[in-house]
Design an enzyme around this catalytic site. Sequence first.
Site, mmCIF file in Angstrom:
data_model
loop_
_atom_site.group_PDB
_atom_site.id
_atom_site.type_symbol
_atom_site.label_atom_id
_atom_site.label_comp_id
_atom_site.label_asym_id
_atom_site.label_seq_id
_atom_site.Cartn_x
_atom_site.Cartn_y
_atom_site.Cartn_z
ATOM 1 N N LYS A 112 0.818 -1.209 0.000
ATOM 2 C CA LYS A 112 0.000 0.000 0.000
ATOM 3 C C LYS A 112 0.861 1.272 0.000
ATOM 4 O O LYS A 112 0.434 2.320 -0.472
ATOM 5 C CB LYS A 112 -0.920 0.038 1.231
ATOM 6 C CG LYS A 112 -1.795 -1.187 1.453
ATOM 7 C CD LYS A 112 -2.896 -1.307 0.431
ATOM 8 C CE LYS A 112 -4.066 -2.193 0.821
ATOM 9 N NZ LYS A 112 -3.801 -3.587 1.151
HETATM 10 C C1 LIG Z 1 -4.524 -4.729 0.741
HETATM 11 C C2 LIG Z 1 -3.796 -6.012 0.739
HETATM 12 C C3 LIG Z 1 -4.110 -7.044 -0.157
HETATM 13 C C4 LIG Z 1 -5.290 -6.944 -1.095
HETATM 14 O O1 LIG Z 1 -5.104 -5.978 -2.101
HETATM 15 P P1 LIG Z 1 -6.383 -5.444 -2.922
HETATM 16 O O2 LIG Z 1 -5.834 -4.359 -3.777
HETATM 17 O O3 LIG Z 1 -7.359 -4.957 -1.918
HETATM 18 O O4 LIG Z 1 -6.895 -6.597 -3.703
HETATM 19 C C5 LIG Z 1 -3.316 -8.169 -0.165
HETATM 20 N N1 LIG Z 1 -2.284 -8.317 0.687
HETATM 21 C C6 LIG Z 1 -1.970 -7.363 1.587
HETATM 22 C C7 LIG Z 1 -0.829 -7.600 2.508
HETATM 23 C C8 LIG Z 1 -2.700 -6.188 1.639
HETATM 24 O O5 LIG Z 1 -2.380 -5.248 2.528
#
Ligand SMILES: *Cc1c(COP(=O)(O)O)cnc(C)c1O
Length: 461
Positions: A112
């Site tokens: 993120k």
């Molecule tokens: C947010 C997240 C996901 C999922 O990603 P999306 O874009 O919501 O599909 C997978 N793994 C981790 C560690 C995350 O923080």
Amino acid sequence: MKYISTRGQSPSISFEDVLVSGPAPDGGLYMPETWPTLDYRRLRGKPDLTYAMLTATILAHFSGSPDWYPVIDRVTKEAYARFSDPRITPLRELGPHRWLLELFHGPTLAFKDFALQVLAPLMNEALKRKNRRALVVAATSGDTGAAAVHALSNQSNIDLIVLHPKGRISDIQRRQMTTAKALNIRNIAVEGTFDDAQALVKALFADHAFAGKHNLAAINSINWVRIAAQAAYYASAQLALGKPDLTFSVPTGNFGDAFAGLVAKKMGVPIRRIIIATNVNDIVARAVQTGTYARGSVHATISPAMDIQVASNFERLLFEYYDRDARKLRAAMHGFERTGTLTIEAEALKKIQSDFSANQITEAETAATIKIVHQRLGLLLDPHTAVGFTATRVAGLDENVVTLATAHPAKFPEAVNMATGTKADLPAHLHWILSAPETCDFLANDVNALRAYIEKSPTTH
Ligand SMILES: *Cc1c(COP(=O)(O)O)cnc(C)c1O
């Protein structure tokens, strides 16, 4: 570049507006009006191309406006300078035709950070240009909140309220948010699941009078700029490996990350297919396999960032594969909102299945993968990454597959320890959160309580 709503009943808006908005007023999500293409040959011929430059190139295309280029160059340079590994997205070979793309070297140890470290200063700049402030309200299954708190702390024109489902995220994830010191950050623990928290936020945005009064803005993956920024690591992996036919396995929750892979493909990055890897909360996997998108109930798992049912970005996928027929899409989404079920048209499904595969992974399989990879390679995988790696079983043995390693194993010590008997060390720069005081408010799963909270909440305005 103009941005249009998937539901076709809101006017198109500019890049500057898309930076600071939530869902479109008609309930849809914004999409770029056209797909820009990368001059991929030129990028490949640039040995000094940095990750920041690659991201800046992609974002510049999506801004479509030269007065944003210098800002984009500056914020991407600053954002990726904060990563702890100078390679930014290291690739690790796990075996024949299998790689891991490590996306957890940012300040909060999950992928993120890639988008939020860039989105936050861009959003702040857009607000300054508009001479406005915004209140960002976000629901998190853990990692978005931590990344948002870090990225938005002390941004001059933004206040942030983060809602997390009480007791359903890891201690480390919670502490990354609740130990924030910046005055523009507020945490709320909601009695309920992530979907409950997300529904509260959606209800706020749907109340146009309220959203307008408080200048609400979104930083979850309904914000287009997040998706656009994430397209860069698909390109960087392809450029680094030089294989013409890469498949990516993507641990999937809200479907933002996997959709970013499609964006990279639309822009000209040679990608064979994208494997949607889910845990037992498999609404998206089932939809791609069977054509039926049907809401179920949420189960808590050891990969909590993927414990969701309704995946916001699925709407963008449908829009694209319904050949951008907003009227058709609108009818489908209204039907889904009423009944909880949506049947994908056969022709669209066929096209989706040629770009995506899906595989759902059980808790036992996830734990087994963490254990085996640790035994054989001495490597610790976080549970989300383990879901992604397990799902590569749907690929051929000679298919080149890159699994996105979406979080650092130290973020999920309980699950990693249960599977292997050991723990990953929390990087030194985060040790302080283990003993720092936490600040958090508590709310019932009730939109009126949230409204009242915001009305009386002292902000830094
Ligand atoms: C947010 C997240 C996901 C999922 O990603 P999306 O874009 O919501 O599909 C997978 N793994 C981790 C560690 C995350 O923080």
